[in-house]
Scaffold this active site. Structure first.
Site, PDB file in Angstrom:
ATOM      1  N   PHE A 128      37.701  46.636  52.520  1.00  0.00           N
ATOM      2  CA  PHE A 128      39.151  46.783  52.489  1.00  0.00           C
ATOM      3  C   PHE A 128      39.539  48.208  52.866  1.00  0.00           C
ATOM      4  O   PHE A 128      39.124  49.166  52.209  1.00  0.00           O
ATOM      5  CB  PHE A 128      39.691  46.435  51.105  1.00  0.00           C
ATOM      6  CG  PHE A 128      41.168  46.186  51.097  1.00  0.00           C
ATOM      7  CD1 PHE A 128      41.710  45.167  51.859  1.00  0.00           C
ATOM      8  CD2 PHE A 128      42.022  46.959  50.338  1.00  0.00           C
ATOM      9  CE1 PHE A 128      43.070  44.929  51.872  1.00  0.00           C
ATOM     10  CE2 PHE A 128      43.385  46.741  50.342  1.00  0.00           C
ATOM     11  CZ  PHE A 128      43.915  45.716  51.105  1.00  0.00           C
ATOM     12  N   ASP A 199      34.136  49.507  43.353  1.00  0.00           N
ATOM     13  CA  ASP A 199      35.427  48.821  43.370  1.00  0.00           C
ATOM     14  C   ASP A 199      35.158  47.376  42.954  1.00  0.00           C
ATOM     15  O   ASP A 199      34.392  46.665  43.615  1.00  0.00           O
ATOM     16  CB  ASP A 199      36.020  48.902  44.779  1.00  0.00           C
ATOM     17  CG  ASP A 199      37.369  48.214  44.899  1.00  0.00           C
ATOM     18  OD1 ASP A 199      37.668  47.308  44.097  1.00  0.00           O
ATOM     19  OD2 ASP A 199      38.125  48.545  45.831  1.00  0.00           O
ATOM     20  N   TYR A 224      45.468  41.853  39.249  1.00  0.00           N
ATOM     21  CA  TYR A 224      46.344  40.808  39.771  1.00  0.00           C
ATOM     22  C   TYR A 224      45.623  39.724  40.563  1.00  0.00           C
ATOM     23  O   TYR A 224      46.260  38.770  41.015  1.00  0.00           O
ATOM     24  CB  TYR A 224      47.478  41.400  40.610  1.00  0.00           C
ATOM     25  CG  TYR A 224      47.064  42.338  41.723  1.00  0.00           C
ATOM     26  CD1 TYR A 224      46.578  41.852  42.925  1.00  0.00           C
ATOM     27  CD2 TYR A 224      47.182  43.716  41.567  1.00  0.00           C
ATOM     28  CE1 TYR A 224      46.212  42.711  43.945  1.00  0.00           C
ATOM     29  CE2 TYR A 224      46.817  44.577  42.574  1.00  0.00           C
ATOM     30  CZ  TYR A 224      46.329  44.072  43.760  1.00  0.00           C
ATOM     31  OH  TYR A 224      45.959  44.935  44.769  1.00  0.00           O
ATOM     32  N   LYS A 225      44.325  39.827  40.707  1.00  0.00           N
ATOM     33  CA  LYS A 225      43.573  38.762  41.384  1.00  0.00           C
ATOM     34  C   LYS A 225      43.010  37.805  40.329  1.00  0.00           C
ATOM     35  O   LYS A 225      43.746  37.021  39.746  1.00  0.00           O
ATOM     36  CB  LYS A 225      42.479  39.367  42.259  1.00  0.00           C
ATOM     37  CG  LYS A 225      42.995  40.317  43.342  1.00  0.00           C
ATOM     38  CD  LYS A 225      41.854  40.830  44.203  1.00  0.00           C
ATOM     39  CE  LYS A 225      42.285  41.953  45.129  1.00  0.00           C
ATOM     40  NZ  LYS A 225      43.322  41.561  46.091  1.00  0.00           N
ATOM     41  N   ARG A 373      40.603  32.737  54.508  1.00  0.00           N
ATOM     42  CA  ARG A 373      39.969  32.893  53.198  1.00  0.00           C
ATOM     43  C   ARG A 373      40.462  31.790  52.249  1.00  0.00           C
ATOM     44  O   ARG A 373      41.659  31.502  52.182  1.00  0.00           O
ATOM     45  CB  ARG A 373      40.284  34.254  52.583  1.00  0.00           C
ATOM     46  CG  ARG A 373      39.819  35.444  53.384  1.00  0.00           C
ATOM     47  CD  ARG A 373      39.917  36.737  52.584  1.00  0.00           C
ATOM     48  NE  ARG A 373      41.230  36.921  51.992  1.00  0.00           N
ATOM     49  CZ  ARG A 373      41.551  37.919  51.174  1.00  0.00           C
ATOM     50  NH1 ARG A 373      40.642  38.809  50.824  1.00  0.00           N
ATOM     51  NH2 ARG A 373      42.778  38.031  50.699  1.00  0.00           N
TER      52      ARG A 373
END
Length: 414
Positions: A128, A199, A224-225, A373
């Protein structure tokens, strides 16, 4: 079609699923199959209730007294300790605060200050990009000749030598979902005197994480995932207890002061993990995260991982059975055990296909230039949802619905 990939077989898997009870605890629209929990987790019903309570009783009625009466001031620490239990950290090693990018800036700054005689940071270039941007901005602002040594999964360990100050990696890749060997890479970093920063955005809540067992130095992640903390929910950071006291971060603010309500003119860092805080925290967002943490703790990370693997394998089997020659190339590791919580496929027309699929009520996402995804966060998903998703995808491909020009128009957020 064989029983392995029949809808009846999927329903039978749901009937035997020990985590099936959690599906009803989410506020999901009727008829929607949500395969994007790897990007934004759906809303737990309990989180919506808790938000309403906090807004009315603590904010509207309690006003400023809620900093004490409702325990607002302690939230970063209390919730940090709850996250710690999910990622293999100890009490007082995790604090909930700000966003992942700001936290990465903090911990990389701290790591470089602990290794002042070194100038190389190892990163996985394909992951990312905000992580790359943060570290690029940091080393440019330092102006001390640091450089990033980019490598990829199979060459990361070879890139670590005695010049490296820190290894900054994401455990589960945001696009392909491949999982790095945290223990082996951290051991290699330490053998060369470097520090390991991880991460956990795509791993915490999806796969078991053991920061202490792997001897990680620092870590960051979002809520938030897979932790279902809500859009823009607060992130967290981990500092191993052995570094606390020596590790200093540059975003010094009043919440990180040793006595914040003394209002001293000059900064004096708090003891322990508290020195990683900067300013006033987003209380309502923090309140919303607790329901998701409750669910993860009740389910257990091992059971979550087992169901996630089973959902992903079913998806791969169904894709092979229904769309063997439709141009979908598996971009994730073929062995489910080698990937995180989502499965990725490349397709030259990936964007309009995904947009057409979303219009049919199956929500995944797209990552340029060609990757679709599909996330398998197991608490809100049934096996029959996976079966239905592939059937709708097959219909879109077989009828060429995705060729409608409306699906080629690129939205602001993909």
């Amino acid at each position: 079609m064989s029983d392995l990939v029949s809808r009846a077989a999927a329903q039978a898997m749901d009937a035997a699923d020990p985590l099936a009870v959690f599906v009803t605890e989410f506020a999901l629209p009727e008829g929607v199959v949500y395969l994007n929990g790897n990007s934004l987790g759906p809303a737990p019903k309990a989180a919506l209730t808790r938000l309403a309570e906090a807004a009315q009783e603590e904010w509207a009625d309690g006003l400023i007294t809620s900093w004490n009466k409702a325990g607002w001031f302690a939230l970063p620490y209390r919730l940090g300790d709850r996250v710690a239990r999910l990622i293999g950290a100890g009490p007082g090693e995790v604090v909930l605060t700000d966003g992942t990018s700001l936290n990465l800036f903090r911990v990389v700054s701290a790591a470089l200050a602990l290794r002042r005689d070194r100038r190389v940071v190892v990163m996985e270039g394909s992951n990312f990009p905000t992580n790359n941007y943060v570290v690029q901005g940091l080393i440019e602002s330092l102006g001390q000749g640091h450089q990033i040594r980019f490598a990829e999964k199979d060459t990361l360990e070879d890139a670590i030598d005695d010049d490296v100050a820190a290894v900054v990696l994401t455990q589960a890749h945001y696009k392909t979902a491949h999982v790095l060997d945290m223990a082996a890479i951290t051991a290699k970093a330490h053998a060369h005197g470097a520090l390991a920063i991880w991460d956990l955005c795509h791993s915490a809540g999806a796969i078991p994480v053991d920061l202490k067992g792997c001897h990680a130095d620092f870590a960051v992640g979002c809520t938030y995932k897979y932790l279902n903390g809500g859009p823009g929910g607060p992130a967290y950071l981990f500092v191993a207890s052995r570094h606390q006291g020596a590790a200093a971060q540059p975003l010094t603010g009043w919440w990180g002061h040793g006595a914040p309500f003394a209002f001293d003119r000059d900064y004096r860092p708090a003891e322990g993990i508290g020195r990683m805080l900067t300013g006033t925290q987003p209380i309502l967002s923090m309140v919303a995260t607790e329901a998701g943490l409750d669910m993860i703790e009740r389910a257990g990370t091992e059971a979550i991982r087992a169901k996630s693997l089973a959902l992903g394998k079913l998806f791969q089997d169904l894709m092979a059975a229904r769309l063997p020659d439709a141009g979908f190339a598996l971009a994730s590791p073929a062995d489910p055990a080698d990937r995180g919580g989502h499965v990725a496929y490349d397709h030259p027309s990936g964007y309009p296909i995904m947009k057409a699929l979303i219009a049919r009520g199956v929500i995944g996402d797209f990552r340029a230039p060609a990757t679709l995804r599909f996330g398998f966060a197991p608490l809100h998903l049934r096996f029959v949802d996976v079966w239905d998703a592939v059937e709708r995808l097959a219909e879109i491909v077989e009828t060429e619905t995705w060729c409608d020009p409306a699906y080629a128009a690129v939205d602001a957020v993909t």
